[in-house]
Design an enzyme around this catalytic site. Structure first.
Site, PDB file in Angstrom:
ATOM      1  N   GLY A 276       0.758  -1.242   0.000  1.00 44.57           N
ATOM      2  CA  GLY A 276       0.000   0.000   0.000  1.00 44.57           C
ATOM      3  C   GLY A 276       0.787   1.290   0.000  1.00 44.57           C
TER       4      GLY A 276
ATOM      5  N   ASP B 175       0.257  -0.602 -11.805  1.00 47.54           N
ATOM      6  CA  ASP B 175       1.603  -0.980 -11.395  1.00 47.54           C
ATOM      7  C   ASP B 175       1.608  -2.501 -11.459  1.00 47.54           C
ATOM      8  OD1 ASP B 175       4.200  -0.756 -10.411  1.00 47.54           O
ATOM      9  OD2 ASP B 175       3.525  -0.848  -8.336  1.00 47.54           O
TER      10      ASP B 175
ATOM     11  N   ASN C 106      13.975  -6.679 -11.232  1.00 48.88           N
ATOM     12  CA  ASN C 106      15.258  -6.468 -11.890  1.00 48.88           C
ATOM     13  C   ASN C 106      16.408  -6.784 -10.956  1.00 48.88           C
ATOM     14  OD1 ASN C 106      16.180  -3.912 -10.586  1.00 48.88           O
ATOM     15  ND2 ASN C 106      14.326  -3.113 -11.541  1.00 48.88           N
TER      16      ASN C 106
ATOM     17  N   CYS D  82       8.414  -2.323 -12.318  1.00 51.77           N
ATOM     18  CA  CYS D  82       9.721  -2.161 -11.670  1.00 51.77           C
ATOM     19  C   CYS D  82      10.760  -2.984 -12.429  1.00 51.77           C
ATOM     20  CB  CYS D  82       9.664  -2.555 -10.197  1.00 51.77           C
ATOM     21  SG  CYS D  82       9.193  -4.266  -9.920  1.00 51.77           S
TER      22      CYS D  82
END
Length: 184
Positions: free
Chosen positions: A5, A71, A77, A122
Site C-alpha cells: 500500500g 503498477d 530487476n 519495476c
C-alpha cells in the site's frame, strides 16, 4: 498488486492534501495481502477507498475511472535482487509480459472517455515495457502521450512518447518504467 500500500497511501495522501474529492479502488489478488493493505490505509486514517480481492485480469465493474494506475506484476530487476539472473529465464519475462497485456486489456475497458491510464513496472526489460506500450497502442484503443516530468537526470534512452525508463545508474533507484495513455 496494490499491497502493501505504499503507492496507494501516497496517492490518498496527495488527494487529501489537495482537497480532491475521490473514490479510490485498489485491486489485490492475494487475500493475505488484502488485509495488510487495508491495515496500512486505515493506519493513515484514510477513507473513500474500496479494496477488491481478485485478479486484475478478471476484474469486472460498471464503474468508469478518470485515472487508472496499473503498477503491474513484473519480473523485477537485478538491482533489487542479487539472485535475479540465476532465477530468471526469457520465458519468465515473456509470461509476465503476457500477464501485463491481459491486465491492461481488461482494465482499460473501465477508463472514462477523458481518463488517463498510467502503466508502470519495476522492470527494465523491453518485453515488459516498450514492447507492451506498442502492443497497448495497437490492441486497447489507447494512445501513449508524453509524460511531462522533470526527473533531474537523463531519460533520453527512451523516446518519451513510449514512456520514461529510470535506469539505476542514472536515477539512483532500483530502476523502473512508466508510460501514460489516453483514449484514441
Amino acid at each position: 498488486c496494490a499491497s502493501p500500500g505504499s503507492k496507494t497511501t501516497q496517492i490518498l495522501d496527495l488527494l487529501n492534501f489537495h482537497n480532491i474529492n475521490y473514490e479510490l479502488t485498489a485491486i489485490e489478488l492475494e487475500k493475505v495481502r488484502v488485509n495488510r493493505l487495508i491495515n496500512n490505509i486505515q493506519k493513515m486514517g484514510f477513507t473513500g477507498f474500496k479494496i477488491v480481492n481478485c485478479s486484475a485480469s478478471d476484474f469486472v465493474t460498471s464503474d468508469k475511472f478518470d485515472v487508472i494506475i496499473l503498477d503491474v506484476p513484473c519480473s523485477g530487476n537485478l538491482v533489487g535482487d542479487n539472485n535475479w539472473l540465476s532465477k530468471r529465464k526469457v520465458s519468465d519475462i515473456c509470461e509476465k509480459s503476457d500477464l501485463q497485456k491481459s491486465i491492461v486489456k481488461n482494465i482499460s475497458k473501465y477508463l472514462s472517455e477523458d481518463g488517463e491510464l498510467i502503466y508502470s513496472t519495476c522492470s527494465i526489460e523491453v518485453e515488459e515495457n516498450e514492447n507492451n506500450v506498442k502492443w497497448i497502442k495497437e490492441n486497447c484503443s489507447l494512445e501513449s502521450v508524453k509524460i511531462n516530468l522533470d526527473t533531474g537526470f537523463d531519460t533520453s534512452c527512451v523516446a518519451n512518447v513510449l514512456g520514461l525508463r529510470f535506469l539505476p545508474h542514472k536515477s539512483k533507484t532500483q530502476g523502473f518504467f512508466v508510460s501514460k495513455f489516453v483514449r484514441k
